[in-house]
Design an enzyme around this catalytic site. Structure first.
Site, short mmCIF file in Angstrom:
data_model
loop_
_atom_site.label_atom_id
_atom_site.label_comp_id
_atom_site.label_asym_id
_atom_site.label_seq_id
_atom_site.Cartn_x
_atom_site.Cartn_y
_atom_site.Cartn_z
N MET A 18 7.10 4.87 20.28
CA MET A 18 7.44 3.68 20.11
C MET A 18 8.13 2.64 18.65
O MET A 18 8.85 1.60 19.07
CB MET A 18 5.66 2.95 19.84
CG MET A 18 5.25 3.46 20.47
SD MET A 18 3.25 2.49 21.06
CE MET A 18 3.24 4.00 19.30
N ASP A 68 9.69 8.84 2.58
CA ASP A 68 8.30 9.14 3.10
C ASP A 68 7.53 7.46 3.08
O ASP A 68 7.58 7.67 1.73
CB ASP A 68 7.99 10.24 2.80
CG ASP A 68 6.32 10.85 2.26
OD1 ASP A 68 5.73 10.57 3.57
OD2 ASP A 68 6.15 11.95 2.29
N ASN A 95 4.95 0.97 11.69
CA ASN A 95 4.82 1.93 12.97
C ASN A 95 4.54 3.55 12.82
O ASN A 95 3.73 4.08 13.96
CB ASN A 95 6.24 2.05 13.90
CG ASN A 95 6.21 2.72 14.94
OD1 ASN A 95 4.81 3.24 15.68
ND2 ASN A 95 7.00 4.02 14.97
N SER A 146 -4.92 1.57 16.18
CA SER A 146 -4.57 2.29 17.72
C SER A 146 -5.82 2.13 18.02
O SER A 146 -7.31 0.91 17.20
CB SER A 146 -4.97 3.88 17.16
OG SER A 146 -5.82 4.81 18.14
N SER A 148 -8.32 3.80 18.95
CA SER A 148 -9.27 4.90 18.58
C SER A 148 -9.64 4.08 17.12
O SER A 148 -10.64 4.78 16.76
CB SER A 148 -8.35 6.28 17.91
OG SER A 148 -7.91 6.81 18.67
N TYR A 159 -8.23 10.50 11.89
CA TYR A 159 -7.06 9.29 13.01
C TYR A 159 -8.11 8.38 12.68
O TYR A 159 -7.18 7.50 12.67
CB TYR A 159 -6.62 10.10 14.23
CG TYR A 159 -6.11 9.04 13.74
CD1 TYR A 159 -4.20 9.17 14.35
CD2 TYR A 159 -5.69 8.23 15.67
CE1 TYR A 159 -3.27 8.64 14.81
CE2 TYR A 159 -4.76 7.92 16.30
CZ TYR A 159 -3.90 7.40 16.07
OH TYR A 159 -2.46 7.06 16.38
N LYS A 163 -7.08 4.72 11.21
CA LYS A 163 -6.34 3.52 11.97
C LYS A 163 -7.67 2.15 11.95
O LYS A 163 -7.08 1.08 11.91
CB LYS A 163 -6.46 3.74 13.44
CG LYS A 163 -5.13 5.01 13.56
CD LYS A 163 -3.85 3.99 12.28
CE LYS A 163 -2.50 5.26 13.48
NZ LYS A 163 -1.41 3.68 13.14
N THR A 194 4.80 10.33 23.97
CA THR A 194 5.41 10.25 22.83
C THR A 194 5.42 11.74 22.16
O THR A 194 4.36 12.60 22.65
CB THR A 194 5.13 9.11 21.65
OG1 THR A 194 3.86 9.42 20.85
CG2 THR A 194 5.09 7.85 21.94
#
Length: 208
Positions: A18, A68, A95, A146, A148, A159, A163, A194
């Protein structure tokens, strides 16, 4: 008409998926695009897909910054380099992210911290460093969260939590800096095809 002509845009995680698609679209629209990621080669591959309209594409219209985002010092240096080159910043697309599968009983402390460092802390570092410049230009932040992080998901405890933090950080930034003229929004995609979701897709195919 190029809608983002003379606008400077940072896209993190611009080396694939993305982030790559987002950077290319901004380039199509005439923006000065800053490609941020951890691997110079993939960032250069993204730049290689920019439009070859000779009235636009030249070395002054984009830059590659290896960074980073989980390292605050590197983020601060990245923002400094952007301002040194383009003198202003208009849009930030956060992103960059890291998938992390596993139930909480199966995750190590290192797994948990890694998910937080990239997905949540990295977003915080970039927003914090960019905001003084975005206030000057009445700019925009778009955080890629996300689905999620809103409703949760199976087997993705770290995760999901990270998010969810990005989503609520976005709301807070919008409340705190709307009066400064800075718009802050999040997009919350579901599973997208992806490189980051490759293992997840393969697991799903085995189940099917």
């Amino acid at each position: 008409m190029k809608r983002f002509k003379e606008k400077t845009v940072i896209v993190t995680g611009a080396g694939s998926g993305m982030g790559r698609a987002t950077a290319i679209r901004f380039a199509d629209e005439g923006a000065n695009v800053v490609l941020v990621g951890r691997t110079a080669e993939t960032l250069e591959e993204t730049a290689g897909e920019f439009p070859q309209d000779k009235t636009w594409i030249h070395s002054d219209n984009y830059m590659v910054v290896v960074c980073d985002i989980s390292d605050q010092g590197q983020v601060q240096e990245m923002i400094k380099r952007v301002i040194d080159k383009f003198e202003h910043l208009d849009i930030v697309v956060n992103n960059a992210g890291k998938g992390m599968q596993g139930k909480i009983i199966d995750l190590s402390a290192e797994d948990w911290q890694s998910a937080m460092d990239v997905n949540l802390n990295g977003t915080f570092y970039v927003c914090q460093a960019a905001l003084p410049h975005l206030i000057k230009t009445k700019g925009n932040i778009v955080n890629v969260s996300s689905l999620s992080g809103i409703g949760g998901d199976w087997n993705m405890a770290a995760y999901n939590a990270a998010k969810a933090g990005v989503t609520n950080l976005t709301r807070t930034l919008a409340l705190d800096h709307g009066a400064d003229g800075v718009r802050v929004n999040a997009v919350n995609p579901t599973a997208t095809k992806t490189s980051m979701t490759k293992d997840m897709r393969e697991d799903q195919e085995k189940v099917d």
